[in-house]
Motif scaffolding. Structure first.
Motif, PDB file in Angstrom:
ATOM      1  N   GLU A 166       0.729  -1.311   0.008  1.00  0.00           N
ATOM      2  CA  GLU A 166       0.141   0.088   0.100  1.00  0.00           C
ATOM      3  C   GLU A 166       0.927   1.252   0.082  1.00  0.00           C
ATOM      4  OE1 GLU A 166      -3.363   0.135   2.351  1.00  0.00           O
ATOM      5  OE2 GLU A 166      -3.860  -1.636   2.059  1.00  0.00           O
ATOM      6  N   PHE A 176      -0.276   3.671  -2.775  1.00  0.00           N
ATOM      7  CA  PHE A 176      -0.885   5.176  -2.711  1.00  0.00           C
ATOM      8  C   PHE A 176       0.115   6.115  -2.953  1.00  0.00           C
ATOM      9  CE2 PHE A 176      -4.065   2.798   0.087  1.00  0.00           C
ATOM     10  CZ  PHE A 176      -5.061   3.210  -0.414  1.00  0.00           C
ATOM     11  N   ALA A 231      -7.261  -1.320  -1.657  1.00  0.00           N
ATOM     12  CA  ALA A 231      -6.442  -0.125  -1.661  1.00  0.00           C
ATOM     13  C   ALA A 231      -6.612   0.522  -3.111  1.00  0.00           C
ATOM     14  CB  ALA A 231      -4.752  -0.542  -1.487  1.00  0.00           C
ATOM     15  N   TRP A 232      -6.446  -0.401  -4.171  1.00  0.00           N
ATOM     16  CA  TRP A 232      -6.520   0.058  -5.712  1.00  0.00           C
ATOM     17  C   TRP A 232      -8.002   0.764  -5.855  1.00  0.00           C
ATOM     18  CZ3 TRP A 232      -2.712   1.359  -8.185  1.00  0.00           C
ATOM     19  CH2 TRP A 232      -1.691   0.833  -8.132  1.00  0.00           C
ATOM     20  N   GLN A 240      -9.809   2.082  -3.811  1.00  0.00           N
ATOM     21  CA  GLN A 240      -9.997   3.638  -3.006  1.00  0.00           C
ATOM     22  C   GLN A 240      -9.252   4.566  -4.023  1.00  0.00           C
ATOM     23  OE1 GLN A 240      -9.432   3.915   1.290  1.00  0.00           O
ATOM     24  NE2 GLN A 240      -7.624   5.591   0.807  1.00  0.00           N
ATOM     25  N   ARG A 241      -8.188   4.180  -4.630  1.00  0.00           N
ATOM     26  CA  ARG A 241      -7.654   4.929  -5.741  1.00  0.00           C
ATOM     27  C   ARG A 241      -8.679   5.291  -6.872  1.00  0.00           C
ATOM     28  NH1 ARG A 241      -1.484   5.974  -6.725  1.00  0.00           N
ATOM     29  NH2 ARG A 241      -2.825   8.078  -7.217  1.00  0.00           N
ATOM     30  N   LEU A 284       4.075   6.468   2.691  1.00  0.00           N
ATOM     31  CA  LEU A 284       2.993   6.485   3.323  1.00  0.00           C
ATOM     32  C   LEU A 284       2.604   7.393   4.474  1.00  0.00           C
ATOM     33  CD1 LEU A 284       0.174   4.963   2.631  1.00  0.00           C
ATOM     34  CD2 LEU A 284       0.844   3.082   4.494  1.00  0.00           C
TER      35      LEU A 284
END
Length: 411
Positions: free
Chosen positions: A123, A127, A150-151, A153-154, A274
């Motif tokens: 992550e 990110f 995570a992807w 969310q992007r 991060l």
């Protein structure tokens, strides 16, 4: 503190009677006994084993062998005498660890950051990459859920487009694994997210061939190697990937909550950390990814004991044993009429997943635990349904016979 006092303290921490770990006082002599099974009996003697449960779910997290437990306890004890001095001034020695981990994974020490797990490592890259709305990321439905989240969310926040591939699992056909990724690439592809050893089934994906094609097209490659490191040989330079994440608390048997991030040197400036690094930390320095606030230095430093234990066995010997254990039980299980494998034979290592006709994954996992005291993982993800069996180096062949007998007795 004498050895007996130490063991009694550890027994208390583990919730076990002293007698359960008393054999640690007189471990069998290691190096390399003549008989192979004698050697693995010594390895087994180094692990704290549950008195009744057969643990065949080592894929999520592995237990620590005795040297790691001892190092962790000793370091914690010392740190607590004066944490601000002992932990921060004396124990916080990352550079020797960085060098040793780099040597194990075919990387330069200046490409290795010490983090807490593969999720944090991956992550950080997910990110930290500079992507814009419309940029495309290719990833598989069988990737790990945290990475998928995570992807997504992007995608939701920035408009990055995700292009999904479905792999033909299981397969020993490398071309069949490559084809879905290659067909998904477009001029807008900026990242390929790859899982080298898929956690659901143990399928190995030939990442080297994909990274070669990606580099020709200027595409960033990120590899999830959580289940690969210390399980099978790993060489990030040979793989040709730009970045990778590893959990050291899996097959290296390092303390819980330890991991590493690999970033190819020339890619380090491209990734934002991060957690913001100090202003005086150069953007080219891999250490910019290690500014995590207060962390357990004893936990981190006990990784060295796990490396020692790993090297005493040897990567080639470990991998060979993992193959042997998987093939031992799986080939016999496949002679049963209702059992089918979700794991290939050649492109796999130590973990495997089977489906049993008439049983849902969770129902079968619960049955094995309640009726036979065998712990396995229920798998139900992206069309993959079965139970995952992950023996470890301490697992005896006779214990796998116990699993086989339980499968034969299924109603």
């Amino acid at each position: 503190m004498d050895r007996r006092t130490f063991l009694e303290a550890v027994a208390g921490l583990l919730g076990l009677p002293f007698s359960q770990i008393a054999h640690w006082e007189h471990p069998a002599p290691p190096p390399r006994p003549t008989e192979e099974e004698d050697f693995w009996a010594w390895v087994r003697s180094e692990f704290p084993l549950h008195p009744s449960l057969l643990n065949l779910n080592n894929g999520g997290v592995s237990p620590h062998p005795r040297p790691v437990l001892e190092a962790l306890f000793r370091l914690e004890l010392a740190a607590n005498e004066a944490p601000a001095y002992v932990m921060w001034r004396l124990q916080d020695q990352k550079e020797p660890l960085r060098s040793r981990l780099a040597a194990l994974c075919g990387a330069d020490p200046e490409e290795i950051a010490l983090v807490r797990n593969s999720t944090e490592a991956l992550e950080t890259v997910i990110f930290g990459l500079n992507l814009r709305a419309g940029d495309e990321v290719v990833l598989a439905e069988s990737d790990y859920p945290s990475m998928i989240a995570a992807w997504k969310q992007r995608e939701a926040r920035e408009g990055v487009r995700l292009r999904w591939v479905r792999l033909p699992l299981p397969t020993d056909d490398e071309e069949a694994l490559l084809r879905p990724y290659l067909e998904a690439l477009t001029p807008k592809t900026r990242v390929i997210h790859l899982t080298h050893l898929i956690n659901w089934t143990g399928q190995i994906v030939p990442v080297e061939r994909l990274t070669t094609e990606a580099r020709k097209r200027g595409i960033f490659t990120l590899v999830d190697a959580a289940h690969s490191f210390a399980h099978v040989p790993v060489d990030f330079h040979a793989w040709g990937c730009d970045a990778a994440g590893v959990s050291l608390h899996k097959w290296l048997c390092a303390p819980f909550g330890t991991g590493l991030l690999y970033l190819r040197k020339e890619r380090i400036p491209d990734i934002w950390p991060l957690f913001a690094a100090p202003a005086d930390r150069p953007p080219t320095d891999i250490r910019k990814f290690e500014h995590l606030g207060t962390r357990s230095i004893p936990t981190e430093q006990a990784i060295a004991a796990a490396i020692d234990f790993h090297e005493q066995i040897g990567q080639a010997r470990k991998t060979e044993r993992f193959f042997q254990l998987r093939r031992y039980w799986l080939r016999e299980a496949l002679t049963l009429p209702r059992v089918r494998s979700l794991t290939p034979d050649r492109l796999a290592a130590g973990l495997a997943t089977i489906a049993v006709e008439g049983w849902t994954p969770q129902k079968l996992a619960d049955y094995l635990l309640e009726k036979h005291r065998i712990l396995v993982a229920a798998i139900d993800w992206a069309g993959l349904q079965g139970i995952r069996i992950t023996p470890h180096l301490y697992t005896r062949l006779a214990e796998l016979d116990r699993l086989l007998e339980a499968l034969k007795k299924l109603p």
